[in-house]
Scaffold this active site. Structure first.
Site, PDB file in Angstrom:
ATOM      1  N   GLN A 273       6.352  -0.265  -3.721  1.00 58.06           N
ATOM      2  CA  GLN A 273       6.807   0.144  -5.052  1.00 58.06           C
ATOM      3  C   GLN A 273       8.233  -0.305  -5.284  1.00 58.06           C
ATOM      4  OE1 GLN A 273       6.294   4.421  -5.423  1.00 58.06           O
ATOM      5  NE2 GLN A 273       4.388   4.136  -6.550  1.00 58.06           N
TER       6      GLN A 273
ATOM      7  N   HIS B 113       5.424   7.617  -2.470  1.00 56.53           N
ATOM      8  CA  HIS B 113       6.075   6.827  -3.506  1.00 56.53           C
ATOM      9  C   HIS B 113       7.541   6.620  -3.094  1.00 56.53           C
ATOM     10  CE1 HIS B 113       6.736  10.896  -5.891  1.00 56.53           C
ATOM     11  NE2 HIS B 113       7.022  11.009  -4.609  1.00 56.53           N
TER      12      HIS B 113
ATOM     13  N   VAL C 169       9.972  13.679 -14.465  1.00 55.61           N
ATOM     14  CA  VAL C 169      10.578  13.110 -15.681  1.00 55.61           C
ATOM     15  C   VAL C 169      10.120  13.887 -16.914  1.00 55.61           C
ATOM     16  CG1 VAL C 169      10.966  10.751 -14.843  1.00 55.61           C
ATOM     17  CG2 VAL C 169       8.717  11.390 -15.772  1.00 55.61           C
TER      18      VAL C 169
ATOM     19  N   TRP D 299      -0.938  12.447  -5.602  1.00 61.98           N
ATOM     20  CA  TRP D 299      -0.557  11.628  -4.430  1.00 61.98           C
ATOM     21  C   TRP D 299      -1.320  12.089  -3.194  1.00 61.98           C
ATOM     22  CZ3 TRP D 299       2.971  13.609  -7.961  1.00 61.98           C
ATOM     23  CH2 TRP D 299       3.604  12.651  -8.765  1.00 61.98           C
TER      24      TRP D 299
ATOM     25  N   ALA E  64      14.354   6.995 -14.832  1.00 65.01           N
ATOM     26  CA  ALA E  64      13.814   6.558 -13.548  1.00 65.01           C
ATOM     27  C   ALA E  64      12.523   5.802 -13.826  1.00 65.01           C
ATOM     28  CB  ALA E  64      13.536   7.754 -12.649  1.00 65.01           C
TER      29      ALA E  64
ATOM     30  N   ARG F  54      -0.791   5.800   0.766  1.00 61.84           N
ATOM     31  CA  ARG F  54      -1.674   6.784   0.107  1.00 61.84           C
ATOM     32  C   ARG F  54      -2.964   6.902   0.898  1.00 61.84           C
ATOM     33  NH1 ARG F  54      -0.263   6.568  -5.897  1.00 61.84           N
ATOM     34  NH2 ARG F  54       2.006   6.544  -5.691  1.00 61.84           N
TER      35      ARG F  54
HETATM   36  N1  PHE Z   1       6.670   7.892  -8.412  1.00 59.41           N
HETATM   37  C1  PHE Z   1       5.693   7.658  -9.452  1.00 59.41           C
HETATM   38  C2  PHE Z   1       4.366   7.264  -8.796  1.00 59.41           C
HETATM   39  O1  PHE Z   1       4.360   6.876  -7.665  1.00 59.41           O
HETATM   40  C3  PHE Z   1       6.156   6.605 -10.411  1.00 59.41           C
HETATM   41  C4  PHE Z   1       7.326   7.040 -11.223  1.00 59.41           C
HETATM   42  C5  PHE Z   1       8.619   6.825 -10.764  1.00 59.41           C
HETATM   43  C6  PHE Z   1       7.153   7.651 -12.460  1.00 59.41           C
HETATM   44  C7  PHE Z   1       9.700   7.224 -11.511  1.00 59.41           C
HETATM   45  C8  PHE Z   1       8.234   8.023 -13.206  1.00 59.41           C
HETATM   46  C9  PHE Z   1       9.504   7.853 -12.760  1.00 59.41           C
HETATM   47  O2  PHE Z   1       3.314   7.338  -9.388  1.00 59.41           O
END
Ligand code: PHE
Length: 328
Positions: free
Chosen positions: A209, A169, A253, A151, A296, A195
């Site tokens: 998002q 995010h 995750v 990120w 998630a 970003r």
């Molecule tokens: N937050 C992650 C991204 O911006 C996406 C994501 C969200 C992945 C939740 C897994 C679980 O790339």
């Protein structure tokens, strides 16, 4: 023309001159009364030529006067029209008033909200200016973690121990929500993210998002597959939808997956990331990972909209191009 009724003729001519809206109208009036061949006054004057001296004396001056009155009325009106450009015609239908409308991304967010509310999800908001703690640390991404490079971040100022940034995010909303609520629950959180990176057809510094989070006693990836297939089926209504997971990595995750979608017989398209919430994340919000678990996900809203409406370049959403905006 009946030369016995010159007053009636005069009134009629004046009316027509006054209501003439442009020089073409006016020219028509001039031809009607003063035209060399068919003009009413011209014909009357010709008639006069064959009359007796008495009749000529009686009508001649009158007709000459009428002719010059009409001529000056016409030239007066000519000037008026010239000055005003065009005269306002109150009988014309008015110009259409342009009314704005919600942008395509906002419309899509509304639709996404409706679909998830229909599946008993709550819609949660979060701040765009975030703390490092919510955007990274609590999501199992400590300061020295190489995954931070996933990120590219717009850092803002630091106040005391708080380092501020523009959220990269919508995942920090997960933490904020879990800190204040006890499971079980299911939420989504659509919103703007930032970003610090170069833009091209599939990358913007500023996009949206859709975050999702479901926590319960025996939630598994199978539950996620059901929910997300149902969402895609409704969002891409009228198409047959297939969903597949490819294993992937996100620090928050475990296991992590990439979610692909296939619409009718088109190619597989990547829609975003997902997975089972990492035990470290649950612990960070003081949930017992042996008792609670859940999934998630995070999808790009521009990506969803591009696929649904065939938008070729993600930069179009921010271009302010009216032709594009008015299409939707
Ligand atoms: N937050 C992650 C991204 O911006 C996406 C994501 C969200 C992945 C939740 C897994 C679980 O790339």
């Amino acid at each position: 023309m009946n030369i016995m009724e010159p007053e009636g003729i005069k009134k009629q001519a004046y009316d027509e001159i006054e209501t003439a809206l442009n020089s073409a109208d006016l020219e028509a009036v001039r031809l009607k009364y003063l035209g060399r061949k068919q003009g009413k006054i011209t014909l009357a004057l010709k008639e006069l030529a064959g009359m007796s001296v008495d009749e000529k004396r009686k009508n001649g001056p009158f007709l000459q006067q009428l002719k010059s009155d009409i001529e000056s009325a016409i030239s007066f009106r000519e000037k008026e029209i010239g000055e005003k450009g065009a005269v306002i015609d109150v009988t014309l239908p008015p110009k259409k008033i342009e009314v704005g409308h919600l942008g395509l991304i906002t419309q899509a967010e509304d639709e996404i909200r409706r679909i998830f509310e229909g599946m008993n999800f709550s819609v949660i908001d979060g701040p765009e200016i975030e703390e490092e703690k919510y955007n990274f640390d609590s999501l199992n991404i400590p300061a020295d973690h190489p995954a931070r490079e996933m990120w590219d971040t717009f850092w803002l100022k630091t106040e005391g121990k708080k380092k501020y940034l523009l959220r990269t995010h919508t995942s920090p909303v997960q933490i904020r929500y879990m800190e204040r609520h006890e499971p079980p629950f299911q939420i989504i959180s659509p919103g703007r993210v930032f970003r610090y990176e170069a833009t091209d057809a599939t990358h913007e510094t500023n996009f949206h998002q859709l975050e999702g989070l479901m926590i319960g006693k025996d939630i598994s990836l199978a539950n996620f597959k059901f929910v997300i297939e149902e969402f895609f089926r409704r969002f891409f209504a009228g198409k047959t939808v297939k969903v597949r997971f490819r294993s992937s990595y996100f620090p928050f995750v475990e296991p992590g997956v990439e979610v692909d979608v296939k619409l009718d017989n088109a190619k597989w398209l990547e829609m975003g990331g997902a997975g089972m919430v990492h035990p470290n994340v649950l612990e960070a919000v003081k949930y017992d990972p042996r008792e609670w678990q859940g999934f998630a996900f995070g999808f790009g809203i521009e990506r969803l909209v591009m696929v649904k409406y065939g938008v070729p370049d993600t930069r179009m959403f921010m271009s302010g191009d009216l032709k594009f905006i008015k299409k939707f």
